[in-house]
Design an enzyme around this catalytic site. Structure first.
Site, PDB file in Angstrom:
ATOM      1  N   LYS A  37       0.858  -1.196   0.000  1.00 17.36           N
ATOM      2  CA  LYS A  37       0.000   0.000   0.000  1.00 17.36           C
ATOM      3  C   LYS A  37       0.890   1.240   0.000  1.00 17.36           C
ATOM      4  O   LYS A  37       1.803   1.361   0.823  1.00 17.36           O
ATOM      5  CB  LYS A  37      -0.890   0.013   1.235  1.00 17.36           C
ATOM      6  N   ASP A  64      -3.616   4.364  -1.671  1.00 19.15           N
ATOM      7  CA  ASP A  64      -4.553   4.771  -0.607  1.00 19.15           C
ATOM      8  C   ASP A  64      -4.461   6.281  -0.387  1.00 19.15           C
ATOM      9  O   ASP A  64      -3.865   6.740   0.585  1.00 19.15           O
ATOM     10  CB  ASP A  64      -4.182   3.998   0.673  1.00 19.15           C
ATOM     11  N   LYS A  66      -7.260   8.244  -0.273  1.00 16.91           N
ATOM     12  CA  LYS A  66      -8.464   8.643   0.491  1.00 16.91           C
ATOM     13  C   LYS A  66      -9.004   9.992   0.029  1.00 16.91           C
ATOM     14  O   LYS A  66      -9.089  10.960   0.803  1.00 16.91           O
ATOM     15  CB  LYS A  66      -8.168   8.722   1.981  1.00 16.91           C
ATOM     16  N   ASP A  69     -13.645  15.131  -1.353  1.00 13.24           N
ATOM     17  CA  ASP A  69     -13.869  16.467  -1.899  1.00 13.24           C
ATOM     18  C   ASP A  69     -15.219  16.495  -2.608  1.00 13.24           C
ATOM     19  O   ASP A  69     -15.996  15.523  -2.521  1.00 13.24           O
ATOM     20  CB  ASP A  69     -12.712  16.810  -2.864  1.00 13.24           C
ATOM     21  N   THR A 128     -10.313   3.557  11.173  1.00 14.03           N
ATOM     22  CA  THR A 128     -10.154   2.606  12.280  1.00 14.03           C
ATOM     23  C   THR A 128      -9.517   3.244  13.519  1.00 14.03           C
ATOM     24  O   THR A 128      -9.443   2.617  14.571  1.00 14.03           O
ATOM     25  CB  THR A 128      -9.291   1.405  11.831  1.00 14.03           C
ATOM     26  N   ARG A 220       2.762  -0.780  10.666  1.00 15.64           N
ATOM     27  CA  ARG A 220       3.794  -0.706  11.697  1.00 15.64           C
ATOM     28  C   ARG A 220       4.188  -2.017  12.378  1.00 15.64           C
ATOM     29  O   ARG A 220       5.370  -2.195  12.686  1.00 15.64           O
ATOM     30  CB  ARG A 220       3.391   0.358  12.737  1.00 15.64           C
TER      31      ARG A 220
END
Ligand SMILES: O=c1ccn([C@@H]2O[C@H](COP(=O)(O)O)[C@@H](O)[C@H]2O)c(=O)[nH]1
Length: 243
Positions: A37, A64, A66, A69, A128, A220
């Site tokens: 990603k 990604d 996101k 608008d 999340t 991570r």
């Protein structure tokens, strides 16, 4: 299924690193990972050349960005992004129905113009990192969190999107309501040994797959581990146990 196969097919590693050099170093260390990603941090730093680097190594790509608008703007952004020939692309469901429909059509147009396969367009239901308490008190949304996530997913589905980004905790409910063909892509994945950090609605990799997630997005716990290859191996082994 062989050891590591489930992880190779269903885990997307989030390359949340500051520059191309760090991204290449990670991709080359994690040679068994097939899907990466690219998010806001890396794409803002490198631009589209990072996508070429991943393609040259035959990796699948989740872009990604996101988008969030007005309809005309998200449509333009999706048209442009679809030209890169990526596999997954994100928009926020909160753009609304009109923007989601415009984005869906524009992604098809952009891919056709470039002669590439259109990306699967997926909508973020609710980040999340947001808890039920934050939804009510900070965002002032009066619905219960599972109901809100479901409403966002249904709006995305009715607008023609291919799926959603959702918490693994909402997968069972969304799968039931949206059916088997709707993609459920889940960040907020935390092995038992990993720090949850800012993720508020998490499950372990095995729990998310058993619930019915199509893809798990993991950053991570792998990328900041002292030994990223070992972290990947531990996750692969956990998933092999349920395959
Ligand atoms: O609701 C969302 C939507 C996207 N993300 C992204 O997924 C990864 C998760 O990284 P971790 O390091 O495993 O927490 C990250 O790139 C986010 O931008 C999300 O977490 N939640």
């Amino acid at each position: 299924m062989g050891s590591g196969e489930l992880a190779q097919q269903r885990v997307i590693v989030a390359l949340d690193v500051p520059d191309e050099e760090s991204a290449i170093a990670l991709v080359d260390r994690l040679e068994d990972v097939t899907f990466f990603k690219v998010g806001l941090e890396l794409f803002t730093s490198t631009g589209p050349k990072i996508l070429e680097m991943l393609k040259s190594r035959q990796k699948s790509i989740f872009l990604d960005l996101k988008f969030d608008d007005i309809p005309n703007t998200v449509a333009g952004a999706c048209r442009s992004a679809a030209r890169y020939g990526v596999d997954l692309l994100t928009i926020h469901a909160t753009c609304g129905r009109e923007a989601l429909k415009a984005a869906t059509e524009a992604a098809q147009v952009g891919a056709a113009q470039a002669g590439v396969k259109p990306p699967k367009l997926i909508a973020v239901t609710l980040l999340t990192s947001i808890s039920a308490r934050q939804l009510a008190f900070d965002l002032k949304i009066p619905l219960e969190l599972p109901e809100y996530a479901l409403e966002m997913a249904l709006m995305a589905q009715e607008s023609g999107l291919d799926g959603v980004v959702c918490s693994p905790q909402e997968v069972v409910q969304l799968r039931q309501s949206c059916g088997d063909d709707f993609l459920l892509v889940c960040p907020g994945i935390r092995p038992t040994w990993a720090d949850k950090a800012d993720q508020k609605r998490s499950l372990t990799p095995a729990q998310a797959i058993v619930a019915g997630a199509n893809y798990l997005v993991i950053g991570r716990p792998i990328t900041t581990a002292a030994d990223p290859e070992l972290a990947w191996k531990r996750i692969s082994e956990d998933l092999s146990a349920i395959a």
